[in-house]
Design an enzyme around this catalytic site. Structure first.
Site, PDB file in Angstrom:
ATOM      1  N   HIS A   1      35.470  42.676  34.668  1.00  0.00           N
ATOM      2  CA  HIS A   1      36.635  41.946  35.144  1.00  0.00           C
ATOM      3  C   HIS A   1      36.992  42.370  36.566  1.00  0.00           C
ATOM      4  O   HIS A   1      37.306  41.531  37.433  1.00  0.00           O
ATOM      5  CB  HIS A   1      37.822  42.166  34.205  1.00  0.00           C
TER       6      HIS A   1
ATOM      7  N   GLU B   1      34.605  40.797  38.965  1.00  0.00           N
ATOM      8  CA  GLU B   1      34.922  39.380  39.129  1.00  0.00           C
ATOM      9  C   GLU B   1      36.000  39.210  40.200  1.00  0.00           C
ATOM     10  O   GLU B   1      35.901  38.355  41.073  1.00  0.00           O
ATOM     11  CB  GLU B   1      35.406  38.806  37.793  1.00  0.00           C
ATOM     12  N   HIS B   2      37.023  40.064  40.155  1.00  0.00           N
ATOM     13  CA  HIS B   2      38.078  40.014  41.163  1.00  0.00           C
ATOM     14  C   HIS B   2      37.540  40.368  42.535  1.00  0.00           C
ATOM     15  O   HIS B   2      37.904  39.746  43.538  1.00  0.00           O
ATOM     16  CB  HIS B   2      39.238  40.946  40.785  1.00  0.00           C
TER      17      HIS B   2
END
Length: 95
Positions: free
Chosen positions: A69, A72-73
């Site tokens: 995650h 992804e950012h």
């Protein structure tokens, strides 16, 4: 430490596509086992790149959850062109 240099091990020019597809495709396999697909169109003078990591949160280590995650950012949240990229992907899925 592993070398960052890679050489082309294999070139694939006979990628199957629709007869109505005017895009050009070439596949490459690099010595570091990375698979690359080059896509071009004779009437387009812009360039873009994409990366498919093929790994997600199930590959996170137990002691560092949330790595997928976070990455992804790092890839998308800092880009002012995220909305354009997402619209492009959605159009490719719909069409």
């Amino acid at each position: 430490m592993a070398s960052l240099d890679s050489t082309i091990v294999r070139v694939v020019d006979d990628i199957k596509k629709s007869d109505s597809d005017s895009w050009n495709y070439r596949g490459l396999e690099l010595s570091n086992e990375m698979l690359v697909v080059l896509i071009s169109h004779p009437n387009i003078d812009k360039a873009a790149t994409a990366l498919d990591v093929s790994v997600g949160n199930l590959a996170d280590s137990r002691d560092v959850p949330g790595t997928a995650h976070y990455l992804e950012h790092m890839l998308f949240m800092g880009s002012s062109k995220v909305n354009f990229y997402l619209r492009f992907l959605i159009m490719k899925i719909i069409i």
